[in-house]
Motif scaffolding. Sequence first.
Motif, mmCIF file in Angstrom:
data_model
loop_
_atom_site.group_PDB
_atom_site.id
_atom_site.type_symbol
_atom_site.label_atom_id
_atom_site.label_comp_id
_atom_site.label_asym_id
_atom_site.label_seq_id
_atom_site.Cartn_x
_atom_site.Cartn_y
_atom_site.Cartn_z
ATOM 1 N N HIS A 40 -12.098 16.713 8.053
ATOM 2 C CA HIS A 40 -12.745 16.835 9.371
ATOM 3 C C HIS A 40 -12.366 15.687 10.308
ATOM 4 O O HIS A 40 -13.043 15.451 11.312
ATOM 5 N N ALA A 41 -11.282 14.981 9.999
ATOM 6 C CA ALA A 41 -10.776 13.914 10.865
ATOM 7 C C ALA A 41 -9.308 14.178 11.191
ATOM 8 O O ALA A 41 -8.548 14.632 10.331
ATOM 9 N N GLU A 42 -8.919 13.869 12.418
ATOM 10 C CA GLU A 42 -7.515 14.036 12.785
ATOM 11 C C GLU A 42 -6.644 13.008 12.076
ATOM 12 O O GLU A 42 -5.508 13.301 11.705
ATOM 13 N N ARG A 43 -7.207 11.798 11.908
ATOM 14 C CA ARG A 43 -6.439 10.707 11.301
ATOM 15 C C ARG A 43 -7.360 9.871 10.429
ATOM 16 O O ARG A 43 -8.456 9.523 10.841
ATOM 17 N N VAL A 44 -6.921 9.552 9.210
ATOM 18 C CA VAL A 44 -7.704 8.732 8.281
ATOM 19 C C VAL A 44 -6.858 7.559 7.820
ATOM 20 O O VAL A 44 -5.691 7.736 7.448
ATOM 21 N N VAL A 45 -7.462 6.373 7.847
ATOM 22 C CA VAL A 45 -6.826 5.193 7.274
ATOM 23 C C VAL A 45 -7.612 4.789 6.034
ATOM 24 O O VAL A 45 -8.845 4.688 6.079
ATOM 25 N N GLY A 46 -6.924 4.586 4.946
ATOM 26 C CA GLY A 46 -7.555 4.104 3.718
ATOM 27 C C GLY A 46 -6.988 2.739 3.365
ATOM 28 O O GLY A 46 -5.767 2.564 3.351
ATOM 29 N N THR A 47 -7.855 1.762 3.103
ATOM 30 C CA THR A 47 -7.384 0.421 2.752
ATOM 31 C C THR A 47 -7.878 0.043 1.360
ATOM 32 O O THR A 47 -8.942 0.478 0.931
ATOM 33 N N ASP A 48 -7.094 -0.789 0.687
ATOM 34 C CA ASP A 48 -7.526 -1.304 -0.611
ATOM 35 C C ASP A 48 -6.702 -2.533 -0.949
ATOM 36 O O ASP A 48 -5.518 -2.626 -0.601
ATOM 37 N N VAL A 49 -7.338 -3.470 -1.647
ATOM 38 C CA VAL A 49 -6.647 -4.686 -2.072
ATOM 39 C C VAL A 49 -5.840 -4.461 -3.345
ATOM 40 O O VAL A 49 -4.988 -5.275 -3.712
ATOM 41 N N ASN A 50 -6.074 -3.332 -4.004
ATOM 42 C CA ASN A 50 -5.461 -3.031 -5.299
ATOM 43 C C ASN A 50 -4.265 -2.082 -5.128
ATOM 44 O O ASN A 50 -4.460 -0.905 -4.825
ATOM 45 N N PRO A 51 -3.029 -2.553 -5.318
ATOM 46 C CA PRO A 51 -1.865 -1.675 -5.146
ATOM 47 C C PRO A 51 -1.899 -0.453 -6.065
ATOM 48 O O PRO A 51 -1.452 0.630 -5.677
ATOM 49 N N ARG A 52 -2.422 -0.629 -7.265
ATOM 50 C CA ARG A 52 -2.485 0.497 -8.203
ATOM 51 C C ARG A 52 -3.420 1.588 -7.679
ATOM 52 O O ARG A 52 -3.138 2.780 -7.815
ATOM 53 N N ALA A 53 -4.524 1.162 -7.063
ATOM 54 C CA ALA A 53 -5.439 2.139 -6.472
ATOM 55 C C ALA A 53 -4.742 2.941 -5.382
ATOM 56 O O ALA A 53 -4.908 4.166 -5.285
ATOM 57 N N LEU A 54 -3.953 2.268 -4.562
ATOM 58 C CA LEU A 54 -3.256 2.966 -3.485
ATOM 59 C C LEU A 54 -2.231 3.951 -4.028
ATOM 60 O O LEU A 54 -2.016 5.017 -3.439
ATOM 61 N N ARG A 55 -1.609 3.635 -5.163
ATOM 62 C CA ARG A 55 -0.674 4.589 -5.772
ATOM 63 C C ARG A 55 -1.425 5.840 -6.235
ATOM 64 O O ARG A 55 -0.932 6.965 -6.067
ATOM 65 N N PHE A 56 -2.611 5.643 -6.828
ATOM 66 C CA PHE A 56 -3.434 6.792 -7.214
ATOM 67 C C PHE A 56 -3.817 7.611 -5.987
ATOM 68 O O PHE A 56 -3.787 8.850 -6.002
ATOM 69 N N ARG A 72 -3.085 1.684 3.442
ATOM 70 C CA ARG A 72 -2.616 0.327 3.740
ATOM 71 C C ARG A 72 -3.190 -0.659 2.728
ATOM 72 O O ARG A 72 -4.384 -0.618 2.417
ATOM 73 N N GLU A 73 -2.333 -1.555 2.270
ATOM 74 C CA GLU A 73 -2.774 -2.578 1.322
ATOM 75 C C GLU A 73 -3.302 -3.795 2.072
ATOM 76 O O GLU A 73 -2.699 -4.256 3.048
ATOM 77 N N GLY A 74 -4.435 -4.316 1.611
ATOM 78 C CA GLY A 74 -4.999 -5.513 2.210
ATOM 79 C C GLY A 74 -6.472 -5.645 1.876
ATOM 80 O O GLY A 74 -7.094 -4.716 1.368
ATOM 81 N N ASP A 75 -7.016 -6.812 2.168
ATOM 82 C CA ASP A 75 -8.396 -7.125 1.819
ATOM 83 C C ASP A 75 -9.346 -6.676 2.921
ATOM 84 O O ASP A 75 -9.253 -7.144 4.067
#
Length: 206
Positions: A40-56, A72-75
């Motif tokens: 229900h969003a045109e654009r979503v940004v997901g952030t996480d400090v854990n690179p493995r989480a972002l791969r999942f 995006r990776e970052g704190d």
Amino acid sequence: VYGPTPPTRALASLTVRRPVSSALDLGTGSGIQALLVAAHAERVVGTDVNPRALRFARFNAVANGVSNLDLREGDLFEPVEGERFDLVVCNPPYLVAPSEGYAFRDSGVRGDRFCAELVRRVPEFLTEGGLAHVLVSWTQADEPRRWVEGRGCDAILLRYLTFSPLGHAAQWNRHLLGDPEAYGAALDRWTAWYREQGIEEIAWGA
């Protein structure tokens, strides 16, 4: 990197599902909240400090045919500084405990100061009329009210559970039940830490 948990489902059920232009999943983990918001969003940004989480999360986005997710990776807010969103969802490492080492639950900040700072900063990233849904823990009944004072936004606090120190320690160390000695040692360590911190109860909610 955890899959769906009771807090995951709680946050998903709380999130207002109105159409939005932009959304942020702060601490996306495996991307569950981001995938739900993407519907229900045109654009979503997901952030996480854990690179493995972002791969999942990337794998899950591909597996579910989601193409409007920017990971995006970052704190915390670091990867989205200066941006604003119509919707923010966050299942952060809110655990109040003497433990460290599990990125999904341990912020490395003692007490509930991590949740306090997180809630204080959220309004900076909301558009006018935007909504944020954040899971939090706190140790004094009036603390969440102070977190939002002077922030220019309205807030509703939903308290789900309140634990005694022993009950909280037992809940979060139940994975050790198969080893009674380790379980007992963990309960002793956690409850001793709560006494040192002057913590008499730990609440959890949103």
